[in-house]
Motif scaffolding. Sequence first.
Motif, PDB file in Angstrom:
ATOM      1  N   LEU A 173       0.820  -1.200   0.000  1.00 21.61           N
ATOM      2  CA  LEU A 173       0.000   0.000   0.000  1.00 21.61           C
ATOM      3  C   LEU A 173       0.859   1.258   0.000  1.00 21.61           C
ATOM      4  CD1 LEU A 173      -3.024   0.748   0.092  1.00 21.61           C
ATOM      5  CD2 LEU A 173      -2.738   1.055   2.552  1.00 21.61           C
ATOM      6  N   ALA A 174       1.970   1.231   0.731  1.00 23.03           N
ATOM      7  CA  ALA A 174       2.856   2.395   0.792  1.00 23.03           C
ATOM      8  C   ALA A 174       3.422   2.740  -0.584  1.00 23.03           C
ATOM      9  CB  ALA A 174       3.986   2.139   1.788  1.00 23.03           C
ATOM     10  N   ALA A 175       3.542   1.755  -1.470  1.00 22.55           N
ATOM     11  CA  ALA A 175       4.064   1.987  -2.818  1.00 22.55           C
ATOM     12  C   ALA A 175       2.985   2.454  -3.797  1.00 22.55           C
ATOM     13  CB  ALA A 175       4.724   0.715  -3.346  1.00 22.55           C
ATOM     14  N   MET A 176       1.744   2.472  -3.355  1.00 18.72           N
ATOM     15  CA  MET A 176       0.641   2.898  -4.221  1.00 18.72           C
ATOM     16  C   MET A 176       0.376   4.380  -4.000  1.00 18.72           C
ATOM     17  SD  MET A 176      -1.947  -0.316  -3.731  1.00 18.72           S
ATOM     18  CE  MET A 176      -1.481  -1.944  -4.290  1.00 18.72           C
ATOM     19  N   PRO A 177       0.471   5.187  -5.054  1.00 20.13           N
ATOM     20  CA  PRO A 177       0.345   6.644  -4.894  1.00 20.13           C
ATOM     21  C   PRO A 177      -0.969   7.096  -4.261  1.00 20.13           C
ATOM     22  CG  PRO A 177       0.761   6.062  -7.208  1.00 20.13           C
ATOM     23  CD  PRO A 177       0.693   4.794  -6.434  1.00 20.13           C
ATOM     24  N   ASP A 178      -2.053   6.349  -4.482  1.00 21.18           N
ATOM     25  CA  ASP A 178      -3.342   6.747  -3.915  1.00 21.18           C
ATOM     26  C   ASP A 178      -3.684   5.999  -2.631  1.00 21.18           C
ATOM     27  OD1 ASP A 178      -3.802   8.592  -5.972  1.00 21.18           O
ATOM     28  OD2 ASP A 178      -4.645   7.038  -7.274  1.00 21.18           O
ATOM     29  N   GLY A 179      -2.743   5.219  -2.108  1.00 23.16           N
ATOM     30  CA  GLY A 179      -2.957   4.517  -0.850  1.00 23.16           C
ATOM     31  C   GLY A 179      -4.220   3.679  -0.860  1.00 23.16           C
ATOM     32  N   VAL A 180      -5.018   3.796   0.201  1.00 22.02           N
ATOM     33  CA  VAL A 180      -6.234   2.994   0.309  1.00 22.02           C
ATOM     34  C   VAL A 180      -7.275   3.386  -0.733  1.00 22.02           C
ATOM     35  CG1 VAL A 180      -5.928   2.424   2.753  1.00 22.02           C
ATOM     36  CG2 VAL A 180      -7.270   4.442   2.108  1.00 22.02           C
ATOM     37  N   GLN A 181      -7.092   4.524  -1.374  1.00 24.67           N
ATOM     38  CA  GLN A 181      -8.027   4.961  -2.416  1.00 24.67           C
ATOM     39  C   GLN A 181      -7.608   4.454  -3.801  1.00 24.67           C
ATOM     40  OE1 GLN A 181     -10.960   6.183  -1.638  1.00 24.67           O
ATOM     41  NE2 GLN A 181     -10.276   6.002   0.492  1.00 24.67           N
ATOM     42  N   THR A 182      -6.604   3.597  -3.870  1.00 24.91           N
ATOM     43  CA  THR A 182      -6.170   3.007  -5.132  1.00 24.91           C
ATOM     44  C   THR A 182      -7.270   2.137  -5.704  1.00 24.91           C
ATOM     45  OG1 THR A 182      -3.850   3.016  -4.448  1.00 24.91           O
ATOM     46  CG2 THR A 182      -4.451   1.479  -6.205  1.00 24.91           C
ATOM     47  N   LEU A 183      -7.585   2.353  -6.962  1.00 30.74           N
ATOM     48  CA  LEU A 183      -8.572   1.524  -7.644  1.00 30.74           C
ATOM     49  C   LEU A 183      -7.925   0.200  -8.020  1.00 30.74           C
ATOM     50  CD1 LEU A 183     -10.184   4.224  -9.957  1.00 30.74           C
ATOM     51  CD2 LEU A 183     -11.233   3.141  -7.963  1.00 30.74           C
ATOM     52  N   VAL A 184      -8.600  -0.895  -7.732  1.00 34.28           N
ATOM     53  CA  VAL A 184      -8.028  -2.223  -7.990  1.00 34.28           C
ATOM     54  C   VAL A 184      -8.394  -2.766  -9.363  1.00 34.28           C
ATOM     55  CG1 VAL A 184      -7.972  -2.745  -5.530  1.00 34.28           C
ATOM     56  CG2 VAL A 184      -9.894  -3.557  -6.924  1.00 34.28           C
ATOM     57  N   GLY A 185      -9.369  -2.147 -10.020  1.00 35.56           N
ATOM     58  CA  GLY A 185      -9.794  -2.623 -11.332  1.00 35.56           C
ATOM     59  C   GLY A 185     -10.798  -3.758 -11.215  1.00 35.56           C
ATOM     60  N   ASN A 186     -11.394  -4.102 -12.322  1.00 35.68           N
ATOM     61  CA  ASN A 186     -12.418  -5.143 -12.371  1.00 35.68           C
ATOM     62  C   ASN A 186     -11.855  -6.476 -11.875  1.00 35.68           C
ATOM     63  OD1 ASN A 186     -14.802  -6.454 -12.861  1.00 35.68           O
ATOM     64  ND2 ASN A 186     -14.485  -6.614 -15.068  1.00 35.68           N
ATOM     65  N   GLY A 187     -12.336  -6.961 -10.754  1.00 38.00           N
ATOM     66  CA  GLY A 187     -11.861  -8.218 -10.187  1.00 38.00           C
ATOM     67  C   GLY A 187     -10.451  -8.147  -9.620  1.00 38.00           C
ATOM     68  N   GLY A 188      -9.899  -6.941  -9.494  1.00 34.98           N
ATOM     69  CA  GLY A 188      -8.542  -6.785  -8.973  1.00 34.98           C
ATOM     70  C   GLY A 188      -7.470  -6.874 -10.036  1.00 34.98           C
ATOM     71  N   VAL A 189      -7.832  -6.629 -11.293  1.00 32.41           N
ATOM     72  CA  VAL A 189      -6.925  -6.802 -12.432  1.00 32.41           C
ATOM     73  C   VAL A 189      -5.641  -5.974 -12.322  1.00 32.41           C
ATOM     74  CG1 VAL A 189      -7.980  -5.052 -13.928  1.00 32.41           C
ATOM     75  CG2 VAL A 189      -6.890  -7.060 -14.953  1.00 32.41           C
ATOM     76  N   ARG A 190      -5.667  -4.900 -11.570  1.00 35.58           N
ATOM     77  CA  ARG A 190      -4.475  -4.040 -11.419  1.00 35.58           C
ATOM     78  C   ARG A 190      -3.516  -4.546 -10.346  1.00 35.58           C
ATOM     79  NH1 ARG A 190      -7.120   1.987 -11.814  1.00 35.58           N
ATOM     80  NH2 ARG A 190      -7.725   1.810 -14.010  1.00 35.58           N
ATOM     81  N   LEU A 191      -3.844  -5.652  -9.731  1.00 40.83           N
ATOM     82  CA  LEU A 191      -3.042  -6.188  -8.637  1.00 40.83           C
ATOM     83  C   LEU A 191      -2.508  -7.567  -8.996  1.00 40.83           C
ATOM     84  CD1 LEU A 191      -5.536  -5.371  -5.738  1.00 40.83           C
ATOM     85  CD2 LEU A 191      -3.585  -3.995  -6.457  1.00 40.83           C
ATOM     86  N   SER A 192      -1.448  -7.970  -8.316  1.00 43.17           N
ATOM     87  CA  SER A 192      -0.945  -9.341  -8.475  1.00 43.17           C
ATOM     88  C   SER A 192      -1.902 -10.299  -7.775  1.00 43.17           C
ATOM     89  CB  SER A 192       0.449  -9.467  -7.854  1.00 43.17           C
ATOM     90  OG  SER A 192       0.367  -9.413  -6.433  1.00 43.17           O
ATOM     91  N   GLY A 193      -1.760 -11.580  -8.049  1.00 52.14           N
ATOM     92  CA  GLY A 193      -2.599 -12.583  -7.397  1.00 52.14           C
ATOM     93  C   GLY A 193      -2.450 -12.557  -5.886  1.00 52.14           C
ATOM     94  N   GLY A 194      -1.224 -12.397  -5.410  1.00 51.81           N
ATOM     95  CA  GLY A 194      -0.985 -12.340  -3.970  1.00 51.81           C
ATOM     96  C   GLY A 194      -1.610 -11.119  -3.328  1.00 51.81           C
ATOM     97  N   GLN A 195      -1.571  -9.985  -4.027  1.00 58.14           N
ATOM     98  CA  GLN A 195      -2.200  -8.777  -3.509  1.00 58.14           C
ATOM     99  C   GLN A 195      -3.714  -8.945  -3.457  1.00 58.14           C
ATOM    100  OE1 GLN A 195      -0.456  -6.056  -6.381  1.00 58.14           O
ATOM    101  NE2 GLN A 195       0.876  -5.180  -4.794  1.00 58.14           N
ATOM    102  N   GLN A 196      -4.282  -9.551  -4.491  1.00 59.11           N
ATOM    103  CA  GLN A 196      -5.724  -9.806  -4.507  1.00 59.11           C
ATOM    104  C   GLN A 196      -6.118 -10.677  -3.315  1.00 59.11           C
ATOM    105  OE1 GLN A 196      -6.843 -11.507  -8.297  1.00 59.11           O
ATOM    106  NE2 GLN A 196      -5.795  -9.892  -9.425  1.00 59.11           N
ATOM    107  N   GLU A 197      -5.370 -11.749  -3.097  1.00 58.60           N
ATOM    108  CA  GLU A 197      -5.670 -12.657  -1.974  1.00 58.60           C
ATOM    109  C   GLU A 197      -5.592 -11.932  -0.640  1.00 58.60           C
ATOM    110  OE1 GLU A 197      -2.954 -15.941  -2.242  1.00 58.60           O
ATOM    111  OE2 GLU A 197      -4.305 -17.072  -3.526  1.00 58.60           O
ATOM    112  N   ARG A 198      -4.574 -11.101  -0.484  1.00 61.25           N
ATOM    113  CA  ARG A 198      -4.391 -10.426   0.798  1.00 61.25           C
ATOM    114  C   ARG A 198      -5.470  -9.379   1.059  1.00 61.25           C
ATOM    115  NH1 ARG A 198       1.170  -8.353   0.657  1.00 61.25           N
ATOM    116  NH2 ARG A 198       1.103  -8.759  -1.565  1.00 61.25           N
ATOM    117  N   ILE A 199      -5.964  -8.720   0.007  1.00 57.53           N
ATOM    118  CA  ILE A 199      -7.075  -7.782   0.205  1.00 57.53           C
ATOM    119  C   ILE A 199      -8.347  -8.556   0.576  1.00 57.53           C
ATOM    120  CG2 ILE A 199      -8.629  -6.157  -0.948  1.00 57.53           C
ATOM    121  CD1 ILE A 199      -6.186  -5.065  -2.429  1.00 57.53           C
TER     122      ILE A 199
END
Length: 182
Positions: A56-82
């Motif tokens: 999250l610290a590496a994401m410019p918008d922090g908790v307001q970062t959009l993850v995309g449809n189904g979490g497409v903007r994130l890695s599989g591990g990031q999706q699982e952890r969210i």
Amino acid sequence: CGKELSELAGSERINLISYMGHEASLLSTTVYENVTLGSGGSIADVLQTVCFDTDLAAMPDGVQTLVGNGGVRLSGGQQERIALARTLYHKTPLIVLDDPFASVDRTTEQTILANIRRNCSDCAILLISHRLSQFSTLDGVFLLEKNGTCISSTHEKLMECSKTYRMLYELQEKHTGEEAHL
């Protein structure tokens, strides 16, 4: 509450069991909304529990970062952890986690499990997983065999008494050891 689960109304059951499915189901919205599902409040503790605070610290918008449809903007591990953070944020007495660590490395898995044990000590947690690496740290293990039988025991006793369990555990440990040497 002194009742059998079958005796409870549907609304009463909702407050007893939290479930994280095998596939992380994320909404096309922010990290924050995916965790809180509109209920509000701070998510810092659960993000730290699931080792997402550094991501999250590496994401410019922090908790307001959009993850995309189904979490497409994130890695599989990031999706699982969210998805795991959401489950823990809406914590209930029984938490069922269906393979929540399939896309995270063993070190992260170990840290998350230690955090969950510390932060959810008042909950019963049913962890469903094909990865056995952390099973030695769990209070008990249910082994479902091909013939439909279920053995309830500890890791240590299953290593002694179940050829199937011992073989699976040793194969996974050997495979992990080989990966470490590559």
